[in-house]
Every structure is written in C-alpha cells, then in structure tokens.
Design a protein around this motif. Structure first.
Motif, short mmCIF file in Angstrom:
data_model
loop_
_atom_site.label_atom_id
_atom_site.label_comp_id
_atom_site.label_asym_id
_atom_site.label_seq_id
_atom_site.Cartn_x
_atom_site.Cartn_y
_atom_site.Cartn_z
N ILE A 151 41.86 -23.35 18.61
CA ILE A 151 42.86 -22.76 17.71
C ILE A 151 44.13 -22.43 18.48
O ILE A 151 45.25 -22.76 18.05
CB ILE A 151 42.30 -21.49 17.03
N ILE A 152 43.98 -21.79 19.62
CA ILE A 152 45.14 -21.38 20.41
C ILE A 152 45.91 -22.60 20.91
O ILE A 152 47.15 -22.65 20.84
CB ILE A 152 44.70 -20.48 21.57
N VAL A 155 47.88 -24.36 18.19
CA VAL A 155 49.09 -23.61 17.85
C VAL A 155 50.15 -23.80 18.94
O VAL A 155 51.34 -24.00 18.66
CB VAL A 155 48.76 -22.12 17.65
N ASP A 243 52.33 -17.66 14.78
CA ASP A 243 51.61 -16.57 15.45
C ASP A 243 50.75 -15.79 14.45
O ASP A 243 49.59 -15.46 14.75
CB ASP A 243 52.60 -15.62 16.12
N ASP A 245 49.65 -16.85 11.58
CA ASP A 245 48.56 -17.73 11.13
C ASP A 245 47.48 -17.82 12.20
O ASP A 245 46.29 -17.84 11.88
CB ASP A 245 49.15 -19.12 10.82
N THR A 246 47.92 -17.81 13.45
CA THR A 246 46.94 -17.86 14.55
C THR A 246 46.11 -16.58 14.57
O THR A 246 44.88 -16.63 14.74
CB THR A 246 47.67 -18.03 15.89
N SER A 247 46.78 -15.43 14.42
CA SER A 247 46.06 -14.16 14.40
C SER A 247 45.03 -14.13 13.28
O SER A 247 43.90 -13.68 13.47
CB SER A 247 47.04 -12.99 14.24
N LYS A 249 43.67 -16.75 11.84
CA LYS A 249 42.60 -17.70 12.15
C LYS A 249 41.64 -17.12 13.20
O LYS A 249 40.42 -17.29 13.11
CB LYS A 249 43.19 -19.01 12.66
#
Length: 810
Positions: A151-152, A155, A243, A245-247, A249
C-alpha cells in the motif's frame, strides 16, 4: 375552742404488701444447667409482629422505626427477625461501573448475578492483556507487513509519478520548482529560469533595464507563473488526498487483520453473560479499540491523556477497566448492614479524588465507591436515628433515596457548593428494607414535623420496658439467664439465685405484676454475680452472689446520696424525723442520676394570713418551678375553694415553699403534701414530723399515684435509720402505688418488726388524720364541719379571715 376528736389510723400496710417474693420452690430446676437457653425474644410480641410485617411487605414505604428504652433488646430482635425473613434467601446482583464511551462524564452501570461481577472484571483484564499481546504480534506478522508495504509503495509511486510529470511540465515552460520559506514553514513554489538560474520576480525589472529581457517576456512569465501556482495547489491537494487515502487503507488494513481477533475475544465474553448492558458496553468498546489500535503499540510514556478521557495514572487502558462496586461473590444470603457511623460518604458512597504532581485534583470512574445503602441492596440496613439526624445533609438525602428507590453517588464536597468532580454516575435502583432504631421522642418529632417520614416509615415497632409477670414469663426469664450464661460461658446459677434475678426484674419494672424487659441491666447483674462467684472460689452462683452484685452496683453510683445523707445528719439540710410542727411536712423527692435514682426527704412549709393573693408558690416566683408543679399548686387552690369557700370568699394569702431547694422543682407528687402543710397552718394543729408524705391530688381531694415510690420510701427510711428508728416513723403513699412496692429487704424487715410504717391513703381526709391524729371532719347539713375536727378549725379560720378582710376593705 372545742377539744379535738381523735382519729383512728387506717391504711397501714402489712409487710406482705411491701414486695413480690419469688418462691424458689416453684422453680422446676436445681440450676440453670437443667434449662434450655432462650432462643427467642421475650415480652415483646407487639413489636415483633410489627417487625415481621415490615420485613414481609415489599411495597414502597414499609420500612420500620424501632422505638423503646435502651436495653430492651431492640437490635437483638431486629437481628433475630431478619433471620426469619424470606427476603434473606435472595442474593442480590453485583453492581459494576464501566467507562461510558459516548458520555465520559456519566459512567455506565452494569448489574450481574452474584459472583458474575468478579468474573466479568477478570474477563476484561484478560481481554486487555490478550489485546496487548496479540495486536502487536499481528502488526509484526509477515503478511501484514507485506500488504502494508504494498500500500505504501503504491502510494509513493503514484505521488512520485505526479511530481515527476509536474516537474517536466514546469521545466518545459522554463520554470524551476523551489522550496519557499514562510517563517518556520516551507512550501513548494516555481520561479522562472533565466540564463540557467532561477530568478525572483522582483529582479526581473533590473534585467529589463539591462536589456536582457523585454517587458512582453516578463508579462508572459507572470502569466505562466500564475498558472503553475494554481497547478501546485492542485498537485498538493492530490498528494494530500493520496495521504488520506493511504491512512484509510492502512486503518482498514489494521481492522482487517485485528478485527477477527477482537471479535472472537468479545464474542466469548458476551456468550458468558447474555446481558444486554454487557453487550451494549462491549459493542462500544469494540468500536473504541478499532478506532485507535495504535495505542496498543505505544508505551505508557507515549500515551498522552485525551480531552474528556479518564485520568490514566499510568494505565493506558483505564477506560477498559471495570469498577466492581458491590461484589456479592460467595454470599449465601442477602446482606445485613448495621451502619454505626452513617456519615454522608459511609452511607451513600463517594467519588474519591487524587492529586497530580501539579496539585490539581482528578478522578475517574474507578474511584467511585459504594456506601452502606447500596451494599444493603436486596437486604437490610439498620441504623441509629440520632446518628442519621446529626450528620450534615444525611437525613434529606436518605429520605430522597428511599422515596425514589435510587442511589445517586456524588462527591461529598459538592454538598457544600464546591465542584470538584464532573462525574455523574448512572443512578442505581435499590430495594432495601431499612430499620431505624431510636426513641419515642425522635419518632414523634419526625412524624409530626416531616411529611416524608410517614411515607417512607409506615410501621413502628414499639418495645415495652415491662412484661406481664406470670408462669410463662418466669420460665422465659430463667431461660434468658441461661442464654447469657451459655453464651458467655459463665458459672451456672442455682434456683434461688435465679429467683433473686426475677425479683430484681420486678424492681426494675416498678410494679409487682410486671417484669422488666431492660435485659441489658439484668444481664449486667448476671455477669457481675459471676464475678463475685469466681472471687469467692465457687462453682455455682448463689443468691448471695446476686445480692452482692446488686448492692455493689448501687454502691458505685450512690456517692451523691451519701453526701446528701451526711448533710442531713450534720444538720446542714434541715429535716426533722421526730416531734410535730405546725405548717411543716416532710415531702419526698427523687434524684435521677441516669444510671441510678434515689429518694430523699425535703421540708415543705406553709404560712397564711389575711389577704386576697391566694396561694403563692415561692418556687414559681423565684423561677425555680416547673410547669407541672405550677399546675399542682393551682389544683391545690381549687381544692380549697371547693372545700371551704362555698359560703364565703377565700380571703387568704398563703405561701408554700420547698425549703433549701436551689436547683428547681417540678412534678405534682408533692401537691398533697402542700395541702397538708396549708391545712396545718390554717388549723393550728401540728403535723407529725416522723411521717413523710408523697402523692398527687385532684381538685376533689382524691389522692393520685406518683412515680418512684420505692426510692422515696427507702430514702426516708435511710434518713430515719441513721438517727435511730423510733417505731413511729413511716411514709404515707397513694393507695394506687401499693402494687408498685418492691422495697429493699431491710425496709420490709423494719415494717415486719413494727419499727417503720407505710400507710396507703385514698383522700386528703384520710391523710390529714394520720398526720395529725385527729378527725378530718365531715360537712354537715348546715354547711359547717363537725366540731373538734381539723376541717372545722380550718373553716373557722377562713371565716375569720373573710370577716377581717371585709372590715379591712370597709
């Protein structure tokens, strides 16, 4: 003046009437070893029935107020009746407070069956321990780390691509991306590139002057700069959205891996209780854990307190703890709480406060403590009335909670308008049966002055101080003696000793046909008789040991009595026990010292003259007279008017006085004595000083009963005995008090030997004849009294006064 007619003395009592005697031969045992100890409350059927009713009725307000004298077995009876109650078989719920995630200031209440509360608290501790172990392990697992990495990296790649494309666009338009400083903050910006260098717009004017750039080129650069600046904002927003969206996810990833483990643990707890309140709390707890999973990876020092959350005091998971407020684990019956110190905190509970290093007070839901009222839920609470009433703010709060059947735990200091805690725990429904122990005076005040009292204390158990003397009560008394002996492992008593205990019970009761139910006093004599038995090296308590215990008990308290007697003996207090005197009578008073009362004679005198002042009560004029004594003097005036003022005005000024009385006088037991003194003054006939008098009187001249008759007789007997008994001395008492006589044996012996006499009188006429030795006199048809009688002389004296007053007024 006609010669006085001698009267025949009537009303003298025999020694058999002086006291009730227990015939030990009638007792069907040799020693108390042959008896069964009494297991029931004796002599209090009325009160016991009231207690049973209170304990059996479950309706609102059927609490009970228990009245009676100290030592009549009130608390013992309550304890015994509670053991008979069906309510005792029902074990109440455990009460717990847990954190309220929706409203942190209002801790949530959970009720669980007895012993389940402790189990739930342990389950919650295990839940936190498991989460502390399992969640970090899940986060460290290879599968979790791989997905997190993907995921990271995805992104990062996307962000890199966006920035790379933007950089190419900027470069293509002849601009460069730089970091601009705004105070302590930096943010990306774009500047035009001229001759390979990024140049600020404020330098472009100088370049134009030097001819290196035209005005048109500058305008074009400014237009491109504006477009690129807008693109920067768009790029920054895209990066920010990535960011976020990443958090999300990553958070969803955390939940994906952790939620199954949490669900399983919580499901196991839910299945163990099947309780709606527990389920609601665990659902809120589940949401709270999933909302902040990272706390399980932080150390204690890293976890900062959040606004509205409880003070952790080093525990990061305090909101997941359980405050077991009332724990009935192991209880075999409903609680019975006897609260001996009913302060606000002890009775209703409190919210404890702690101080942090800065001196600020803090608290949390785990600091909530239960009081006696909550601990007694489902069972019984016993408390002293006076203790309740003298504690600040306790009585109003106590009434409110009983009326509403709810306990609301508050911080005690808030009662004084000082707010130290914002916590408002959820109120707790209670079902408590309350027994308040007090005296009749407190009961009457509360019943008449407090409207709520009669609604929440609908029953009264009134303990009598005496019970009927019959064969059953004698047997019950003997069994009570046995219970004290067996319970405290004392020496056994022979039947004569028990008989003496029975006689002591009759003496305490103050009536020959009653036994005292002040069992504290009776039990003390039993214990002290055992002491003297041991001191004598005997194995069985005898009558002599009981008698010695009674005598020593009296001796410890009779210092004041002895001092008064010494003052009589040396003449400091003037009392005559021989001879005769006009207008002077020995009255009898009782001194009550609390644990001991005794009687002593008091000289009462009367003087009379012509006038219209009537009867002057010197004690009243000196403000030393009580209201009842004042009433007695007024009754005396009514008697004189009825007897001697039907054919003439009562033109007399007479004074009555308790000589050498400095501490106040009350009661009407001397009203007959005062009449005798006044009749002696008016008739001029002396009264025998060897006879003391007690008795109340009504306006018709009938003698009425009084209290303390035994103490009064014994007091005058002692005064006479120290000076030597002449055989003529005695006491005159109301005839109604004969049944109350329970005199000391030495007094009875003196009466038997004709050294002392006791007379029971029914009227003033009978009394004046005994005191003077002359006939009182009957009213004749012509409205005068028989010649040669006391009343004839009084009547003639008053007629003379009336004529003199008439002449004086003319």
């Amino acid at each position: 003046m006609n010669e006085l007619k001698k009267a025949t003395t009537t009303g003298e009592l025999s020694s058999e009437q002086m006291r009730w005697r227990c015939n030990s031969e009638d007792l069907k045992f040799e020693t108390t070893k042959d008896l069964q100890a009494c297991v029931e409350i004796i002599g209090q059927e009325r009160a016991l029935n009231a207690l049973r009713m209170s304990f059996d009725i479950e309706s609102l307000g059927y609490n009970i107020f228990v009245t009676g004298m100290v030592g009549t077995g009130r608390k013992t009876a309550i304890s015994c009746l509670i053991k008979e109650s069906q309510r005792l078989k029902n074990i109440p719920d455990d009460k717990l407070y847990v954190f309220n995630f929706k409203d942190p200031d209002s801790p949530r209440l959970i009720r669980l069956p007895a012993s389940k509360g402790r189990a739930f608290k342990k389950d919650m501790e295990n839940l936190v321990d498991n989460l502390q172990k399992n969640i970090p392990a899940i986060f460290e697992s290879e599968a979790y780390q791989q997905e997190r990495k993907e995921i990271i990296e995805a992104v990062k790649a996307k962000q890199k691509e966006i920035l790379k494309n933007f950089e190419a666009e900027v470069s293509e338009k002849g601009f460069a991306i730089i970091q601009l400083q705004f105070g302590t903050m930096t943010r990306p910006g774009v500047l035009p590139v001229i001759e390979g260098q990024a140049v600020n717009f404020d330098k472009l004017a100088s370049l134009e002057t030097e001819g290196k750039i035209s005005k048109e080129e500058i305008d074009k650069l400014e237009t491109i700069h504006g477009e690129l600046s807008e693109r920067i904002e768009d790029i920054l927003k895209q990066v920010s959205d990535l960011d976020k969206d990443t958090s999300k996810k990553l958070h969803d990833l955390d939940k994906k891996f952790v939620q199954p483990a949490i669900k399983d643990l919580i499901k196991n707890i839910k299945n163990g209780y099947k309780n709606k309140a527990v389920e609601e709390y665990l659902e809120e707890l589940d949401d709270n854990i999933l909302a902040d999973l990272r706390k399980f990876q932080k150390s204690k020092s890293q976890q900062a307190p959040q606004e509205g959350m409880p003070v952790k005091n080093g525990d990061r998971f305090l909101e997941y703890r359980v405050n077991l407020l009332v724990d009935n684990c192991g209880a075999k019956e409903a609680p019975v709480i006897v609260e001996t110190s009913p302060t606000y905190s002890n009775l209703f509970g409190t919210i404890e406060l702690t101080a942090d290093p800065g001196g600020r007070t803090r608290t949390d839901f785990t600091k909530i403590k239960a009081g006696s009222l909550l601990k007694a839920d489902g069972g019984f609470l016993v408390v002293e009335a006076l203790d309740l009433l003298i504690e600040p703010n306790v009585w109003p709060t106590f009434k409110r909670m009983l009326r509403n059947r709810k306990v609301e735990i508050q911080n005690y200091q808030s009662m004084y308008m000082i707010s130290l805690s914002a916590l408002k725990p959820e109120p707790i429904d209670i079902d408590v049966k309350v027994a308040i122990v007090g005296d009749a005076y407190i009961y009457q005040i509360l019943y008449s002055r407090d409207e709520d009292f009669k609604k929440i204390f609908k029953l009264r158990a009134d303990f009598d101080s005496v019970m009927k003397l019959d064969e059953k009560s004698v047997n019950d008394y003997a069994n009570f003696v046995t219970r004290i002996i067996d319970t405290e492992k004392l020496h056994h008593m022979n039947r004569k000793a028990v008989g003496r205990i029975l006689e002591y019970g009759v003496r305490l009761a103050g009536k020959q046909d009653k036994l005292s139910t002040q069992f504290n006093d009776v039990a003390d004599v039993i214990r002290e008789a055992n002491y003297w038995c041991r001191k004598a090296g005997k194995k069985t308590i005898t009558e002599a040991h009981v008698q010695k215990a009674i005598e020593k008990k009296i001796d410890r308290s009779r210092l004041m009595e002895e001092k008064l007697q010494e003052m009589m003996d040396d003449g400091s207090i003037m009392i005559a026990t021989e001879g005769a005197a006009i207008g002077q009578v020995n009255g009898l008073s009782v001194y009550n010292l609390g644990d001991y009362s005794f009687g002593k004679p008091s000289r009462i005198t009367a003087n009379a003259s012509v006038g219209d002042s009537g009867i002057i009560n010197i004690e009243r004029e000196a403000e030393l007279s009580g209201r009842i004594h004042d009433k007695g003097v007024l009754i005396l005036s009514g008697y004189l008017r009825q007897r001697f003022a039907q054919d003439k005005p009562l033109a007399v000024s007479a004074s009555l006085c308790f000589e050498q009385s400095y501490g106040g006088v009350d009661g009407d037991s001397a009203s007959s004595t005062e009449i005798y003194a006044l009749l002696s003054t008016l008739s001029g006939i002396p009264i025998r000083q060897e006879i003391a008098v007690t008795g109340s009187v009504n306006q018709k001249g009938e003698i009425q009963p009084i209290g303390g008759v035994n103490q009064k007789i014994e007091g005058f007997f002692d005064a006479c005995k120290t000076r030597g008994l002449t055989g003529n001395q005695g006491v005159m008492i109301p005839h109604q008090n004969v049944k109350d006589l329970m005199l000391r044996q030495d007094v009875v012996d003196a009466v038997t030997e004709r050294k002392f006499h006791i007379y029971a009188v029914e009227s003033i006429q009978q009394g004046i004849e005994i005191l003077t030795g002359f006939k009182a006199g009957e009213l004749q048809d012509d409205g005068t009294y028989e010649d040669g009688t006391v009343f004839n002389r009084v009547d003639r004296k008053l007629m003379n006064y009336a004529e003199k007053w008439k002449n004086f007024r003319l």
